[in-house]
Design a protein around this motif. Sequence first.
Motif, PDB file in Angstrom:
ATOM      1  N   SER A 134     123.947  31.267  56.651  1.00 54.33           N
ATOM      2  CA  SER A 134     122.566  31.701  56.959  1.00 54.33           C
ATOM      3  C   SER A 134     121.544  30.524  56.586  1.00 54.33           C
ATOM      4  CB  SER A 134     122.306  32.754  55.790  1.00 54.33           C
ATOM      5  OG  SER A 134     122.861  33.871  55.862  1.00 54.33           O
ATOM      6  N   ASN A 138     118.737  29.430  59.400  1.00 53.54           N
ATOM      7  CA  ASN A 138     117.420  29.486  59.128  1.00 53.54           C
ATOM      8  C   ASN A 138     116.804  27.993  59.262  1.00 53.54           C
ATOM      9  OD1 ASN A 138     116.261  32.215  57.837  1.00 53.54           O
ATOM     10  ND2 ASN A 138     118.274  32.043  57.383  1.00 53.54           N
ATOM     11  N   GLU A 141     116.098  27.804  62.984  1.00 58.08           N
ATOM     12  CA  GLU A 141     114.977  28.467  63.260  1.00 58.08           C
ATOM     13  C   GLU A 141     113.655  27.729  62.833  1.00 58.08           C
ATOM     14  OE1 GLU A 141     115.556  32.062  61.608  1.00 58.08           O
ATOM     15  OE2 GLU A 141     116.831  33.050  63.276  1.00 58.08           O
ATOM     16  N   PHE A 142     113.746  26.996  61.727  1.00 58.37           N
ATOM     17  CA  PHE A 142     112.701  26.429  60.972  1.00 58.37           C
ATOM     18  C   PHE A 142     112.315  25.169  62.020  1.00 58.37           C
ATOM     19  CE2 PHE A 142     111.421  22.859  58.242  1.00 58.37           C
ATOM     20  CZ  PHE A 142     110.170  23.416  57.772  1.00 58.37           C
ATOM     21  N   ILE A 145     110.454  26.498  64.994  1.00 60.03           N
ATOM     22  CA  ILE A 145     109.193  26.853  64.517  1.00 60.03           C
ATOM     23  C   ILE A 145     108.181  25.648  64.447  1.00 60.03           C
ATOM     24  CG2 ILE A 145     107.584  27.715  63.087  1.00 60.03           C
ATOM     25  CD1 ILE A 145     109.860  29.740  62.266  1.00 60.03           C
ATOM     26  N   GLN A 152     103.202  27.707  61.574  1.00 59.28           N
ATOM     27  CA  GLN A 152     103.886  29.008  61.148  1.00 59.28           C
ATOM     28  C   GLN A 152     105.011  28.796  60.144  1.00 59.28           C
ATOM     29  OE1 GLN A 152     102.281  32.013  61.408  1.00 59.28           O
ATOM     30  NE2 GLN A 152     100.780  30.913  62.494  1.00 59.28           N
ATOM     31  N   PHE A 153     105.133  27.513  59.631  1.00 55.99           N
ATOM     32  CA  PHE A 153     106.240  27.139  58.757  1.00 55.99           C
ATOM     33  C   PHE A 153     106.535  27.830  57.546  1.00 55.99           C
ATOM     34  CE2 PHE A 153     102.856  24.712  56.588  1.00 55.99           C
ATOM     35  CZ  PHE A 153     103.265  24.716  55.432  1.00 55.99           C
ATOM     36  N   LYS A 156     109.451  30.858  56.839  1.00 56.99           N
ATOM     37  CA  LYS A 156     110.548  30.148  56.950  1.00 56.99           C
ATOM     38  C   LYS A 156     111.176  29.247  55.885  1.00 56.99           C
ATOM     39  CE  LYS A 156     112.661  31.496  59.676  1.00 56.99           C
ATOM     40  NZ  LYS A 156     113.724  32.579  59.750  1.00 56.99           N
ATOM     41  N   ASP A 159     112.249  31.540  53.112  1.00 51.87           N
ATOM     42  CA  ASP A 159     113.271  32.104  53.246  1.00 51.87           C
ATOM     43  C   ASP A 159     114.471  31.125  52.960  1.00 51.87           C
ATOM     44  OD1 ASP A 159     112.583  34.541  54.389  1.00 51.87           O
ATOM     45  OD2 ASP A 159     112.627  33.933  56.416  1.00 51.87           O
ATOM     46  N   LEU A 160     114.150  29.937  53.430  1.00 51.26           N
ATOM     47  CA  LEU A 160     115.256  28.739  52.803  1.00 51.26           C
ATOM     48  C   LEU A 160     115.291  28.542  51.417  1.00 51.26           C
ATOM     49  CD1 LEU A 160     114.127  25.932  55.611  1.00 51.26           C
ATOM     50  CD2 LEU A 160     116.435  27.113  55.441  1.00 51.26           C
TER      51      LEU A 160
END
Length: 255
Positions: A134, A138, A141-142, A145, A152-153, A156, A159-160
């Motif tokens: 994960s 992620n 994905e970061f 972004i 919009q960082f 994320k 999440d990290l």
Amino acid sequence: MAEAGQQRALTTAFAPPPPLWKHFTPDNVKKFEEIKKEASKDVDGKPKKKKWSPTELRSLDLPGELHFLAPPEIPTTGQYSVFGELQNLSTTLPPLKDQGIEQLYPEPSSADDRQGSQPRPLNHAHYLLRISKSLLLNFLEFVGILSVDPEQFQPKVEDLRNLFINAHHLLNLYRPHQARESLILMMEEQLSRSREEIQQMDKLKAEITDALDQLEKEGANVGATEAAKNDEKPEPTKQSPDDSALVWKLLDEQN
């Protein structure tokens, strides 16, 4: 502002000692020992050796500058402060839910009826692998972004952060098992070294015993050879006291 600055100073990586260290001067220490010696005197006025507890030391009539030399009570429950940071006395790792962090792995659940009421152990490796995958996803994905809409960082990043905290918490949950396995490995190594030393001592003992047996055999052979040589020589004639007197008489007559 002053309290905030002091708090920041206490929580730095290399925090200065607390201000009370200034009271631990040689003069204050000497005065403190004299007060303890005076308070420990018996009825006859003779000082006696006494093991002071923190409560007894704090109950003494101490001047203001000597109060800091009396140690505080040792905490038994709750928390204590070290350079402005609170530390828990309990070695039990608190769950993430109590810290307001989302937990991404389940708690150890109860086993089936066939297995009794013992809780099922948590498969740390399985969930660590899932969290690692994960993290990679992620992170990709970061990066995406940041390339499209860098503003919009924040979600994320959270999440990290949550994934890293969960991975670190899982590793800490595995520490008791790691400590047990490390202790078992260390004891096995010590046992192996002890057995090797015993084997080496047994080997050395056998070599010394063989050498002593060989020396004993060689000594027996030498003794037998010397005895055989002594048997071949004629025994010297022994003169009695009368024969000696007769010889001296004959010599005197010849003179």
